[in-house]
Design an enzyme around this catalytic site. Structure first.
Site, PDB file in Angstrom:
ATOM      1  N   CYS A 260       9.060  32.978  56.423  1.00  0.00           N
ATOM      2  CA  CYS A 260       7.924  33.854  56.504  1.00  0.00           C
ATOM      3  C   CYS A 260       8.298  35.427  56.421  1.00  0.00           C
ATOM      4  CB  CYS A 260       6.500  34.044  57.874  1.00  0.00           C
ATOM      5  SG  CYS A 260       5.573  34.934  57.534  1.00  0.00           S
ATOM      6  N   VAL A 261       7.509  36.406  57.660  1.00  0.00           N
ATOM      7  CA  VAL A 261       8.596  37.824  57.732  1.00  0.00           C
ATOM      8  C   VAL A 261      10.031  37.644  58.215  1.00  0.00           C
ATOM      9  CG1 VAL A 261       6.199  39.214  56.955  1.00  0.00           C
ATOM     10  CG2 VAL A 261       7.174  38.559  59.206  1.00  0.00           C
TER      11      VAL A 261
END
Length: 244
Positions: free
Chosen positions: A116-117
């Site tokens: 993800c981030v």
């Protein structure tokens, strides 16, 4: 045998030194991004998994998920086989101590992984410059701010950098690392032990499958979380000397 050791799979011991894997658990982290990889690696013989933060005080994941780090930045092994970051609170992206820790351990780690981030966080630590990478679909446009090139796919591997989207991506990163460090048969068994065979209720798990209307709706519903990352990424590019 300790209780922790009894929770390992009953397999031959790993040849060589114990495998060391560290997972960042910063305030506001998303457990879903790391728990699959933490489990898949942590069940294997000869694997030591660390939940790492500045101190061992309880941190709160998001959604609310109280977590106790097992080691600190200072005490975390210097030479890691895996350094892994998932999504964290936006303030962590500009926390100098965290970025220095990731940059240091990532400079020597066998695998540098982001889900993800968490991929963007690795970028903020200077670890994605010149690499192909991915992140969640709401953040792929920010990768150039960190000197990375977006590549499609739920998991993207470029040399020893391996990045993914959220949720299932953490498992898939772990299976690839297991293949590298334990071999094909162990990777196959790990997939089976996890009964990893995603079959979602609806086939809408990528923007391409979901279509523009649902994708736009999902982006709107996460805008308050993703918009701050643009300013953070702009400042990161300036700090890293990256022209976008």
């Amino acid at each position: 045998m300790s209780n922790h050791e009894s929770m390992k799979l009953d397999l031959p011991e790993h040849d060589g030194s114990p495998i060391e894997a560290a997972f960042l658990v910063a305030p506001g982290y998303n457990p879903v991004d790391i728990v699959g990889a933490h489990t898949a690696l942590g069940l294997l013989p000869g694997a030591r998994v660390h939940l790492v933060w500045k101190n061992t005080d309880e941190v709160m994941g998001v959604p609310p998920f109280p977590t106790r780090p097992t080691t600190t930045f200072d005490e975390c092994p210097r030479n890691l086989d895996v350094i892994f970051a998932g999504a964290v609170g936006s303030e962590v992206f500009e926390d100098e101590e965290t970025l220095e820790f990731l940059a240091d351990r990532g400079s020597r780690a066998r695998w540098v992984a982001g889900s993800c981030v968490g991929s963007l966080l690795l970028g903020a630590a200077g670890l994605l410059r010149g690499y192909r990478a991915t992140t969640n679909f709401q953040g792929v446009h920010l990768l150039p701010y960190y000197g990375a090139t977006y590549a499609p796919g739920n998991v993207v591997e470029d040399r020893n950098r391996i990045t993914s989207g959220p949720a299932t991506g953490g498992f898939e990163i772990a299976f690839r690392i297991i293949q590298d460090m334990y071999g094909d048969e162990m990777a196959r068994e790990s997939i089976l032990q996890a009964e990893y065979d995603p079959q979602p209720l609806f086939k809408v798990g990528t923007p391409e499958m979901a279509g523009p209307e649902l994708t736009a709706l999902a982006q709107e519903h996460t805008r308050t979380m993703t918009e701050p990352l643009l300013k953070i990424s702009e400042r990161a590019a300036e700090r890293l000397g990256i022209a976008v």
